[in-house]
Write an enzyme that holds these catalytic residues in place. Sequence first.
Site, short mmCIF file in Angstrom:
data_model
loop_
_atom_site.label_atom_id
_atom_site.label_comp_id
_atom_site.label_asym_id
_atom_site.label_seq_id
_atom_site.Cartn_x
_atom_site.Cartn_y
_atom_site.Cartn_z
N LYS A 24 20.56 -64.39 11.78
CA LYS A 24 21.52 -64.63 12.87
C LYS A 24 21.19 -65.93 13.59
O LYS A 24 22.09 -66.71 13.94
CB LYS A 24 21.48 -63.45 13.84
CG LYS A 24 22.32 -63.61 15.10
CD LYS A 24 22.43 -62.30 15.85
CE LYS A 24 21.12 -61.81 16.42
NZ LYS A 24 20.72 -62.53 17.66
N SER A 25 19.91 -66.17 13.82
CA SER A 25 19.49 -67.37 14.55
C SER A 25 19.88 -68.64 13.81
O SER A 25 20.43 -69.59 14.39
CB SER A 25 17.98 -67.34 14.79
OG SER A 25 17.61 -66.24 15.58
N ARG A 29 23.23 -71.35 14.80
CA ARG A 29 22.97 -72.78 15.00
C ARG A 29 23.81 -73.62 14.03
O ARG A 29 24.41 -74.62 14.42
CB ARG A 29 21.47 -73.07 14.80
CG ARG A 29 20.60 -72.61 15.97
CD ARG A 29 19.14 -72.48 15.59
NE ARG A 29 18.27 -72.25 16.72
CZ ARG A 29 18.13 -71.07 17.34
NH1 ARG A 29 18.83 -70.03 16.92
NH2 ARG A 29 17.31 -70.94 18.37
N SER A 174 8.60 -69.43 23.12
CA SER A 174 9.34 -69.27 21.86
C SER A 174 9.47 -70.58 21.10
O SER A 174 10.54 -70.95 20.61
CB SER A 174 10.73 -68.68 22.14
OG SER A 174 10.64 -67.45 22.80
N ASP A 294 10.99 -61.05 20.13
CA ASP A 294 11.95 -60.07 19.59
C ASP A 294 11.27 -59.00 18.74
O ASP A 294 11.91 -58.01 18.38
CB ASP A 294 13.01 -60.78 18.75
CG ASP A 294 14.04 -61.50 19.61
OD1 ASP A 294 14.12 -61.19 20.81
OD2 ASP A 294 14.75 -62.37 19.07
N LYS A 321 17.24 -59.67 28.52
CA LYS A 321 17.95 -59.52 27.24
C LYS A 321 19.12 -58.54 27.44
O LYS A 321 19.59 -58.33 28.55
CB LYS A 321 16.98 -59.03 26.17
CG LYS A 321 15.89 -60.03 25.83
CD LYS A 321 16.45 -61.22 25.06
CE LYS A 321 15.34 -62.14 24.58
NZ LYS A 321 15.87 -63.25 23.75
N LYS A 395 25.29 -55.31 16.05
CA LYS A 395 25.08 -56.61 16.69
C LYS A 395 24.31 -57.56 15.79
O LYS A 395 24.57 -58.77 15.76
CB LYS A 395 24.35 -56.43 18.02
CG LYS A 395 24.05 -57.73 18.76
CD LYS A 395 23.38 -57.48 20.09
CE LYS A 395 22.88 -58.76 20.72
NZ LYS A 395 23.95 -59.70 21.07
#
Length: 414
Positions: A24-25, A29, A174, A294, A321, A395
């Site tokens: 997903k990340s 992007r 992060s 996460d 979050k 999600k």
Amino acid sequence: MNLLLRAQGSKHATGSHIEITGSKSESNRLLILQQQFANLTIRNLSNSDDTHHLQNALKSKERVLDIGHAGTAMRFLTAYLANQPGREVILTGSDRMKQRPIGILVNALRDLGAHIHYVEKEGYPPLKISGRSLQGGEVDMDAGISSQFLSALLLIGSQMQDGLCLKLNGNLTSRPYLEMTTQLLQKIGLKVDFTDQQINIEPQRQVATQQVTVESDWSSAGYWYSWCALQHTGYKITLSSYQKQSLQGDAQLAKIYQALGVTTTFIDHSITLEKVAHFTLPSRLKFDLTEQPDQAQTIFATCIGLGVNLNLTGLHTLRIKETDRIEAMAVEGARFRESDITTTPDSISITFPQNSHFYKAATIDTYNDHRMALAFAPLCLKIDLTINDAGVVSKSYGSYYDDLRTVKVNITEI
């Protein structure tokens, strides 16, 4: 949708193969970059709700864009839309999204020339964004904030008139997610320099035509590391598609789970996880998850299943979050077995008394947070588990329950 999960004793399949879709990340992007560089094509996109929300918003011509619970989409779209001359939109989301602060990003964009106004509460969505051609230049940011704020700026840096010079103050939170962003920018041909506490991006309107394949999601792999850790000696499961040199910070799972008895073997574009023999669990583990926040819920649930005392630190970003994840872990974690759980603003600890035993069954709430359901589900290996609002997994990992069925978990809607 509430689901009851019951694992089938010692008959779990071993040698199973699970296909996990793109990160997903990385996907989100790349979707923002694709809007700016039309000759960029993407393979193996995530099938997560967050990615679908972002795709739909990017295609939409409506004045009001509602991205639901998708935090990444909110941050990335705020920056992207601010740099779209002549476009005026209202960017909004769920009730929880309206409680998640975005003022730091908005202030930085304003410093770069953006026109953004708060529709309701100062510092929070929804936002009225009047797009214009941003001047860009130099901006200072607190390095301890969510990396998504920083990445949002980096993703549009090459499109601003003067490019972007992002100066980071303090300790960086992060970092792997920020490095993922800069490496993706470099991968498609943008000129990016990340040195010490400063990132420079030169203005650039075109890149060579190319195709980028998204690596499968390491965060999703985490739930299978937990599954394997809770299994019998010799249990194996294979996941694809992964690479040893990953852009994703959560690839550190391979190292983290060595301490919980799971080895990782890379073969071609897959990883095989194995519960090793002759392994003695430590009495207590300590992890600083500043760079992998996460994974907190996943590791926490694994240690509940194994009865390993645990201290997790570096969790300050989890308070804002989808829910306050630290408090959610504390409340739901106590439902499985005797334990003492304590929290601070950025940490959580769990200690088990001698002879701590599991209760007969547990029911957990998910708080509109996909990771609560995903992380705690493997505990069905230890206890009959009911997950309220179990569909929230869509999600980020919509096929999760189907994959659990392939490893012989009985799942019943109740």
